[in-house]
Design a protein around this motif. Sequence first.
Motif, PDB file in Angstrom:
ATOM      1  N   ILE A  29      -4.612   4.182  -3.621  1.00 21.68           N
ATOM      2  CA  ILE A  29      -3.288   4.242  -3.007  1.00 21.68           C
ATOM      3  C   ILE A  29      -2.279   4.744  -4.039  1.00 21.68           C
ATOM      4  N   THR A  30      -1.157   5.261  -3.561  1.00 21.93           N
ATOM      5  CA  THR A  30      -0.064   5.704  -4.425  1.00 21.93           C
ATOM      6  C   THR A  30       1.123   4.773  -4.239  1.00 21.93           C
ATOM      7  N   ILE A  31       1.686   4.331  -5.339  1.00 26.37           N
ATOM      8  CA  ILE A  31       2.858   3.449  -5.323  1.00 26.37           C
ATOM      9  C   ILE A  31       4.010   4.185  -5.993  1.00 26.37           C
ATOM     10  N   THR A  32       5.137   4.278  -5.309  1.00 32.72           N
ATOM     11  CA  THR A  32       6.298   5.000  -5.820  1.00 32.72           C
ATOM     12  C   THR A  32       7.511   4.081  -5.817  1.00 32.72           C
ATOM     13  N   VAL A  33       8.265   4.110  -6.905  1.00 34.23           N
ATOM     14  CA  VAL A  33       9.451   3.262  -7.027  1.00 34.23           C
ATOM     15  C   VAL A  33      10.593   4.090  -7.592  1.00 34.23           C
ATOM     16  N   ALA A  34      11.799   3.891  -7.030  1.00 32.32           N
ATOM     17  CA  ALA A  34      13.011   4.520  -7.553  1.00 32.32           C
ATOM     18  C   ALA A  34      14.124   3.485  -7.581  1.00 32.32           C
ATOM     19  N   ALA A  35      15.026   3.625  -8.543  1.00 31.97           N
ATOM     20  CA  ALA A  35      16.151   2.706  -8.689  1.00 31.97           C
ATOM     21  C   ALA A  35      17.376   3.272  -7.992  1.00 31.97           C
ATOM     22  N   ARG A  36      18.265   2.373  -7.507  1.00 34.61           N
ATOM     23  CA  ARG A  36      19.505   2.847  -6.914  1.00 34.61           C
ATOM     24  C   ARG A  36      20.599   1.800  -7.079  1.00 34.61           C
TER      25      ARG A  36
END
Length: 592
Positions: A103-110
């Motif tokens: 699986i691919t896990i993607t995280v971004a901050a905001r």
Amino acid sequence: MKRSKIGIIVAIVMLCLASVGLSACAKEPRRFTTGDPPEHDRLPSVTALKAIGTSDGVIASWNAVSGATEYVVICCGGTAVTAQTTVNLSKCTEFVLPDDGEITITVAARAEGYIDSLPTSIKYVMEVKQLRSPEIIAFNNGVIEWKADSGVSTFILKINNEFVSDASDYYYHTNKYDTKNLTVDSRIDIVAVAGSGERDSAPTSFMYSAAKKRLTVLPVSEYEIADETLKWGAIGGAVAYRVVDLDFNVITVEDTYFDMSRKNLVYGVYPVMNDDALMGSAEITPTSIGYLSGGGTAQDPYLIKTPFDLRAIDYYELRRSETNGVRRYYRIENDMDYNAVNALESDSNIYTLRKPFNGTLDGNGKKLSNIRVNYDGGFWALFEFLERGAVVTNITFDGAEIYNRVQDDEHPLNASIATVAYMNYGTVSGVTVVGAQYTAMGGEVCGIVAHNYGTVSGCSVSGTFAQAGTSALGVAGYEMAGVVLENLNGGTVEDNTVGSLTLRGTGGNIRSAAGVVSINREGGIVRNNSYTSVVITGMAASGSEYGGVTAYCAGTTTKGTGKLGTFTVGGVAVTVETGGADGRGKLVGKRG
């Protein structure tokens, strides 16, 4: 965990991801009418994103981003928003994880007022589910009774490491055991046996006291280490776990994992039981954690492949006293670039190894590059203390930057910098320090060992060492040396080479400085050392000593086979081998 909006918003999110990345989606905080948004308005990307599989699910975690108020997490076609830096993907209804595969896990901050960070992604391979270990539910009239996951009816039962079976297949097929035949204290281990597509449970291990008729759970005995995280199988009946570090600090957690990337390593994990009357919680006793591969012998040394592995030396040296003091052997297998290591404390990317070292560390010709240390007061060296018989050899330190900030501006003399060891009673040989940039605000700076009672030989040093200014100028004098700061009675410093070395003071705050040894005490031996170029600036106006090899010598310093290059103090070339009233000499600045 907050749910993301559905419908058209989800469609927009997915479209954005496909075209320009996560940063353009998810709760747009600010609009610009023309041109690109200013770069300073974009949040930094998430770092140290990783995922581990536990008995409680797949846990994703990352470092906090300065200024961020929440994070967008995308996985398996789902999107969620959280204010935390850890999320259990298995328990979030936004995600439907497969039983196996990648699986691919993607995280971004905001955050409001900022452009979302660029996304950070990792791949994670789903692990086979592990059964929970059996839970003891009753102990009546000497009969132990337990339960396991639904559908489990086969167990591995061991009494004092001997298998106990109630059938010809060597397994145990009931959930009860009568202790009537146990006349001595006994260790009991129970494992739930998995069917197809699952893994056996971790063992539920406990001691049976024949005299007290009491059960006490044992420390966790099976561990896995992945991405600098220690994890273990859930122990049936445990409500929490006491995680004990190498300094015997105790942290109580409910999870079955512990992130060690920016914390001290773990000495052991000790279950806390939900019913102490039924089964007592684990006592803190030694456990075995396989931080390193290899056997720790001269023929089969522990293998160090990563910066994290290097930290594990402290674990094995701490446990040496529990194993009759057997000497451990370690070998570095790979070059290691510390630029790839996130800050461990403050903005430093390496820890000092603080347990007394009695083993042999063979650097195997490998290179440790770009070590970065910034700290307040005290000392920094790779090892705090090398005992008699310890050996550190054949390592290169390339481009290390160490900065000791003064902790108390009026009393900065506790500062100390060395590359290999603060105190040495053993042998340091064949260590190369190249391109070093070391700065202290008070105290002492040197290239290999700060205080030497042992042997330092065949080492090479080049770089720039500096003493920054403090308000203590005029009342404090500091010392610097290329190899050893202070060589004491019984210490030998020989056959070392200094290439191009600059020792720089500020406003006359260097009292004693030398290319090889700053102070050679009575009974100390300094011989056969060489240098190409040693430059000293910022020296004290009077009462000081500076030497190409040794600054102040009360012991023995001889040139022998050494070669003396150019030695410059305050812009003036020194030509005499032994200094006079001015305390400046190409070999010795001043003899005591």
